[in-house]
Design a protein around this motif. Structure first.
Motif, PDB file in Angstrom:
ATOM      1  N   SER A   1      27.540  30.826 -15.751  1.00 37.97           N
ATOM      2  CA  SER A   1      26.799  32.003 -16.212  1.00 37.97           C
ATOM      3  C   SER A   1      25.305  31.733 -16.131  1.00 37.97           C
ATOM      4  O   SER A   1      24.523  32.613 -15.741  1.00 37.97           O
ATOM      5  CB  SER A   1      27.187  32.353 -17.655  1.00 37.97           C
ATOM      6  N   ALA A   2      24.916  30.518 -16.491  1.00 46.04           N
ATOM      7  CA  ALA A   2      23.504  30.154 -16.399  1.00 46.04           C
ATOM      8  C   ALA A   2      23.033  30.160 -14.955  1.00 46.04           C
ATOM      9  O   ALA A   2      21.890  30.523 -14.663  1.00 46.04           O
ATOM     10  CB  ALA A   2      23.275  28.777 -17.017  1.00 46.04           C
ATOM     11  N   ALA A   3      23.927  29.765 -14.025  1.00 43.93           N
ATOM     12  CA  ALA A   3      23.576  29.738 -12.610  1.00 43.93           C
ATOM     13  C   ALA A   3      23.780  31.088 -11.930  1.00 43.93           C
ATOM     14  O   ALA A   3      23.392  31.259 -10.774  1.00 43.93           O
ATOM     15  CB  ALA A   3      24.412  28.682 -11.894  1.00 43.93           C
ATOM     16  N   GLU A   4      24.407  32.024 -12.647  1.00 43.26           N
ATOM     17  CA  GLU A   4      24.716  33.353 -12.106  1.00 43.26           C
ATOM     18  C   GLU A   4      25.499  33.247 -10.800  1.00 43.26           C
ATOM     19  O   GLU A   4      25.262  33.951  -9.827  1.00 43.26           O
ATOM     20  CB  GLU A   4      23.429  34.159 -11.901  1.00 43.26           C
ATOM     21  N   ASN A   5      26.471  32.322 -10.826  1.00 38.95           N
ATOM     22  CA  ASN A   5      27.312  32.090  -9.648  1.00 38.95           C
ATOM     23  C   ASN A   5      28.730  31.769 -10.125  1.00 38.95           C
ATOM     24  O   ASN A   5      28.935  30.780 -10.831  1.00 38.95           O
ATOM     25  CB  ASN A   5      26.767  30.918  -8.831  1.00 38.95           C
ATOM     26  N   PHE A   6      29.709  32.598  -9.745  1.00 41.10           N
ATOM     27  CA  PHE A   6      31.082  32.418 -10.215  1.00 41.10           C
ATOM     28  C   PHE A   6      32.051  32.153  -9.069  1.00 41.10           C
ATOM     29  O   PHE A   6      33.241  32.426  -9.181  1.00 41.10           O
ATOM     30  CB  PHE A   6      31.521  33.652 -11.010  1.00 41.10           C
ATOM     31  N   GLU A   7      31.544  31.590  -7.974  1.00 39.43           N
ATOM     32  CA  GLU A   7      32.404  31.312  -6.829  1.00 39.43           C
ATOM     33  C   GLU A   7      33.492  30.307  -7.209  1.00 39.43           C
ATOM     34  O   GLU A   7      33.218  29.231  -7.738  1.00 39.43           O
ATOM     35  CB  GLU A   7      31.567  30.750  -5.674  1.00 39.43           C
TER      36      GLU A   7
ATOM     37  N   CYS B   1      29.784  25.201 -28.130  1.00 42.72           N
ATOM     38  CA  CYS B   1      28.399  25.449 -27.731  1.00 42.72           C
ATOM     39  C   CYS B   1      27.595  24.150 -27.707  1.00 42.72           C
ATOM     40  O   CYS B   1      26.924  23.839 -26.720  1.00 42.72           O
ATOM     41  CB  CYS B   1      27.762  26.461 -28.681  1.00 42.72           C
ATOM     42  N   LEU B   2      27.687  23.378 -28.762  1.00 40.97           N
ATOM     43  CA  LEU B   2      26.920  22.127 -28.844  1.00 40.97           C
ATOM     44  C   LEU B   2      27.411  21.118 -27.810  1.00 40.97           C
ATOM     45  O   LEU B   2      26.609  20.435 -27.157  1.00 40.97           O
ATOM     46  CB  LEU B   2      27.048  21.540 -30.250  1.00 40.97           C
ATOM     47  N   GLN B   3      28.722  21.033 -27.652  1.00 44.60           N
ATOM     48  CA  GLN B   3      29.288  20.087 -26.694  1.00 44.60           C
ATOM     49  C   GLN B   3      28.864  20.412 -25.268  1.00 44.60           C
ATOM     50  O   GLN B   3      28.443  19.534 -24.510  1.00 44.60           O
ATOM     51  CB  GLN B   3      30.821  20.101 -26.800  1.00 44.60           C
ATOM     52  N   ILE B   4      28.932  21.694 -24.899  1.00 52.69           N
ATOM     53  CA  ILE B   4      28.617  22.078 -23.526  1.00 52.69           C
ATOM     54  C   ILE B   4      27.114  22.044 -23.284  1.00 52.69           C
ATOM     55  O   ILE B   4      26.670  21.796 -22.151  1.00 52.69           O
ATOM     56  CB  ILE B   4      29.234  23.462 -23.216  1.00 52.69           C
ATOM     57  N   TYR B   5      26.329  22.271 -24.309  1.00 51.80           N
ATOM     58  CA  TYR B   5      24.879  22.133 -24.146  1.00 51.80           C
ATOM     59  C   TYR B   5      24.535  20.702 -23.733  1.00 51.80           C
ATOM     60  O   TYR B   5      23.801  20.477 -22.766  1.00 51.80           O
ATOM     61  CB  TYR B   5      24.161  22.504 -25.437  1.00 51.80           C
TER      62      TYR B   5
ATOM     63  N   VAL C   1      20.788  26.015 -21.963  1.00 53.78           N
ATOM     64  CA  VAL C   1      20.455  24.962 -21.005  1.00 53.78           C
ATOM     65  C   VAL C   1      19.423  25.474 -20.011  1.00 53.78           C
ATOM     66  O   VAL C   1      18.425  24.796 -19.716  1.00 53.78           O
ATOM     67  CB  VAL C   1      21.724  24.483 -20.264  1.00 53.78           C
ATOM     68  N   ARG C   2      19.641  26.684 -19.502  1.00 46.24           N
ATOM     69  CA  ARG C   2      18.693  27.245 -18.531  1.00 46.24           C
ATOM     70  C   ARG C   2      17.320  27.456 -19.158  1.00 46.24           C
ATOM     71  O   ARG C   2      16.290  27.139 -18.558  1.00 46.24           O
ATOM     72  CB  ARG C   2      19.230  28.571 -17.974  1.00 46.24           C
ATOM     73  N   VAL C   3      17.292  27.968 -20.384  1.00 47.03           N
ATOM     74  CA  VAL C   3      16.016  28.181 -21.068  1.00 47.03           C
ATOM     75  C   VAL C   3      15.331  26.843 -21.348  1.00 47.03           C
ATOM     76  O   VAL C   3      14.110  26.704 -21.177  1.00 47.03           O
ATOM     77  CB  VAL C   3      16.236  28.964 -22.379  1.00 47.03           C
ATOM     78  N   SER C   4      16.109  25.858 -21.755  1.00 43.49           N
ATOM     79  CA  SER C   4      15.536  24.549 -22.078  1.00 43.49           C
ATOM     80  C   SER C   4      14.904  23.895 -20.868  1.00 43.49           C
ATOM     81  O   SER C   4      13.838  23.259 -20.965  1.00 43.49           O
ATOM     82  CB  SER C   4      16.625  23.632 -22.650  1.00 43.49           C
ATOM     83  N   LEU C   5      15.538  24.031 -19.711  1.00 48.55           N
ATOM     84  CA  LEU C   5      15.027  23.397 -18.501  1.00 48.55           C
ATOM     85  C   LEU C   5      13.978  24.248 -17.809  1.00 48.55           C
ATOM     86  O   LEU C   5      13.234  23.747 -16.963  1.00 48.55           O
ATOM     87  CB  LEU C   5      16.175  23.100 -17.531  1.00 48.55           C
TER      88      LEU C   5
END
Length: 321
Positions: free
Chosen positions: A287-293, A97-101, A188-192
């Motif tokens: 998941s944050a982008a809601e796109n899994f293409e 979690c911390l690394q990917i954040y 990340v999405r909430v932070s930005l």
């Protein structure tokens, strides 16, 4: 010498003597680090010797505490009842979690800078490679003594296929890594404070379906992941390397290999923003982008690479048989 100085010197001498006597008596607490064959940077230094009095009892609960174990032992489900294994998996989840954040923040920022210089994607890819090198090395150092410092399903699955991690550990690690990644992506999405659509183009996770075919993406992901595992296993998990440079340098070399693979794949193909090299990272950020293409390629490619590495270690085993 003044009386005060004599008293201070006596106290210092007494303290040093007491410390040395405590060390001789063995009063220093033992370090809590469980043996694990798949520990990055361990180079099998932390596996349990068959000569150890507790060998049978420990290996019966968790076979990957030993240097070698059978497939039957790997699939022994008693490992799911090991509370310590759940704790180690929790560390994997928190660390991921911390690394990917952090990785998500600089990946998004660098992705938007792709057209800011005449070099195009080369400059952000180079900065991303250096950032990945530092990030991975530091997190391996931080988590290695506890969980093995994987923080990546690719590494965990590769350790499983090479018989360095048992099935229960593999399942728990991957589940917790993915859960931590999804939490990181949402943070990340909430932070930005941005809409999901603005987070779609993320280096390492974005593939333009109009330019890159699934077959091309699969080959790029598989071969770059295989290259990463080949290097990571050679410098971080092969016990023969302990006579070359020992376990301390391994995390740095693993971080360098990640940086090299991410840079090479990030500048080679238009419409391809670099290999994932960590499917949990893309799961979280997508998941944050809601796109899994094309996200399935991040998994299929990495699983293929992990299996190829397992076949390699089966054909050329680490230990003499």
């Amino acid at each position: 010498m003044a009386t005060e100085d004599v008293e201070v010197a006596d106290i210092t001498t007494e303290h040093t003597g007491n410390h040395q006597r405590r060390k001789r008596r063995g009063s220093t607490p033992a370090v809590a680090s469980r043996p694990f064959a798949g520990r990055i940077g361990g180079n099998a230094e932390f596996t349990l010797s068959p000569d150890d009095a507790s060998f049978k009892s420990v290996v019966s609960r968790l076979p990957d505490a030993a240097a070698t174990f059978s497939w039957a032992a790997s699939f022994r489900l008693t490992g799911f009842a090991d509370v310590e294994l759940w704790k180690e998996a929790t560390i994997e989840g928190i660390g991921t979690c911390l690394q990917i954040y952090l990785a998500g923040l600089y990946a998004i920022g660098l992705g938007r800078a792709g057209a800011a210089t005449a070099l195009g994607p080369i400059a952000p890819a180079a900065f991303g490679a250096v950032s990945n090198f530092l990030l991975i090395a530091l997190f391996v150092y931080a988590g290695g003594p506890v969980s093995g410092g994987h923080f990546n399903p690719l590494i965990t699955m590769a350790a499983f296929f090479a018989r360095l991690a048992v099935f229960p550990r593999t399942v728990l690690y991957v589940v917790f890594q993915c859960a931590g990644a999804v939490v990181a992506g949402l943070l990340v999405r909430v932070s930005l404070g941005e809409a999901p659509a603005s987070l779609r183009v993320i280096p390492g996770c974005y593939i333009d379906a109009a330019v890159v075919t699934p077959g091309q993406a699969y080959v790029l992901e598989t071969m770059s992941s295989f290259a990463l595992i080949f290097i990571a296993f050679g410098v971080g998990l092969d016990p023969r390397q302990r006579d070359v440079f020992g376990p301390a340098l391994s995390p740095i070399l693993v971080g360098l290999s990640v940086g090299l693979c991410s840079f090479a794949t990030g500048v080679a193909r238009p419409g391809y923003a670099g290999a994932s090299l960590n499917p949990a990272r893309c799961l979280g950020l997508m998941s944050a982008a809601e796109n899994f293409e094309y996200h399935y390629i991040h998994w299929f490619g990495d699983i293929t690479a992990a299996m190829l590495n397992g076949i390699l270690y089966w054909a050329i085993p680490i230990y003499k048989t």
